[in-house]
Design a protein around this motif. Structure first.
Motif, mmCIF file in Angstrom:
data_model
loop_
_atom_site.group_PDB
_atom_site.id
_atom_site.type_symbol
_atom_site.label_atom_id
_atom_site.label_comp_id
_atom_site.label_asym_id
_atom_site.label_seq_id
_atom_site.Cartn_x
_atom_site.Cartn_y
_atom_site.Cartn_z
ATOM 1 N N ASN A 32 0.863 -1.174 0.000
ATOM 2 C CA ASN A 32 0.000 0.000 0.000
ATOM 3 C C ASN A 32 0.899 1.223 0.000
ATOM 4 O O ASN A 32 1.601 1.486 0.973
ATOM 5 C CB ASN A 32 -0.907 0.006 1.227
ATOM 6 C CG ASN A 32 -1.853 1.188 1.232
ATOM 7 O OD1 ASN A 32 -1.731 2.114 0.442
ATOM 8 N ND2 ASN A 32 -2.802 1.150 2.135
ATOM 9 N N GLN A 33 0.881 1.959 -1.089
ATOM 10 C CA GLN A 33 1.772 3.109 -1.209
ATOM 11 C C GLN A 33 1.240 4.346 -0.502
ATOM 12 O O GLN A 33 1.911 5.370 -0.456
ATOM 13 C CB GLN A 33 2.038 3.397 -2.684
ATOM 14 C CG GLN A 33 2.763 2.246 -3.361
ATOM 15 C CD GLN A 33 3.027 2.498 -4.829
ATOM 16 O OE1 GLN A 33 2.730 3.556 -5.367
ATOM 17 N NE2 GLN A 33 3.579 1.505 -5.489
ATOM 18 N N ASN A 37 -2.564 3.772 -4.544
ATOM 19 C CA ASN A 37 -1.978 2.669 -5.308
ATOM 20 C C ASN A 37 -1.702 1.504 -4.365
ATOM 21 O O ASN A 37 -1.165 1.695 -3.271
ATOM 22 C CB ASN A 37 -0.669 3.112 -5.969
ATOM 23 C CG ASN A 37 -0.908 4.124 -7.061
ATOM 24 O OD1 ASN A 37 -1.477 3.808 -8.087
ATOM 25 N ND2 ASN A 37 -0.494 5.367 -6.812
ATOM 26 N N SER A 55 -5.237 1.443 -8.492
ATOM 27 C CA SER A 55 -4.777 2.836 -8.550
ATOM 28 C C SER A 55 -5.996 3.746 -8.457
ATOM 29 O O SER A 55 -7.118 3.312 -8.743
ATOM 30 C CB SER A 55 -4.009 3.087 -9.852
ATOM 31 O OG SER A 55 -4.856 2.845 -10.959
ATOM 32 N N SER A 62 -11.482 3.345 -7.040
ATOM 33 C CA SER A 62 -10.233 2.641 -7.299
ATOM 34 C C SER A 62 -10.375 1.892 -8.608
ATOM 35 O O SER A 62 -11.412 1.285 -8.874
ATOM 36 C CB SER A 62 -9.929 1.637 -6.187
ATOM 37 O OG SER A 62 -9.584 2.288 -4.996
#
Length: 97
Positions: A32-33, A37, A55, A62
């Motif tokens: 999980n950025q 994303n 993304s 999403s």
């Protein structure tokens, strides 16, 4: 009469479905950025596999691209690939045709 009742109860108990053995997780990844994303995947020893990457979408949703396997009655597995975005969930698989 009691003997018949006991015999019926034993027959029902013997015919009841038995729980399957617990499935074991073989592998798992998750990323999980923090900006919408993400990606994850896992595999289970019963043949089920799941992969997805997402993304942020332009409409606040999403956008996800992924696949998963489902068990079939014949003992095999089918792969379902999908896209989920502002147009909804869009699966594709041989079993859906």
């Amino acid at each position: 009469m009691k003997l018949i009742l006991v015999a019926c109860l034993l027959a029902v108990a013997a015919a009841a479905p038995r729980p399957q053995q617990d499935a074991q997780l073989l592998s798992e990844t998750s990323e999980n950025q923090g900006d919408g994303n993400f990606a994850y995947s896992y595999s289970i020893d019963n043949g089920i596999n799941v992969d997805a990457a997402g993304s942020p979408g332009t409409a606040g949703q999403s956008n996800i691209v992924g696949s998963y396997t489902v068990p079939l009655a014949d003992g095999g597995f089918a792969v379902i690939r999908y896209i989920a975005n502002e147009d909804g969930f869009q699966p594709e698989s041989e079993i859906l045709r």
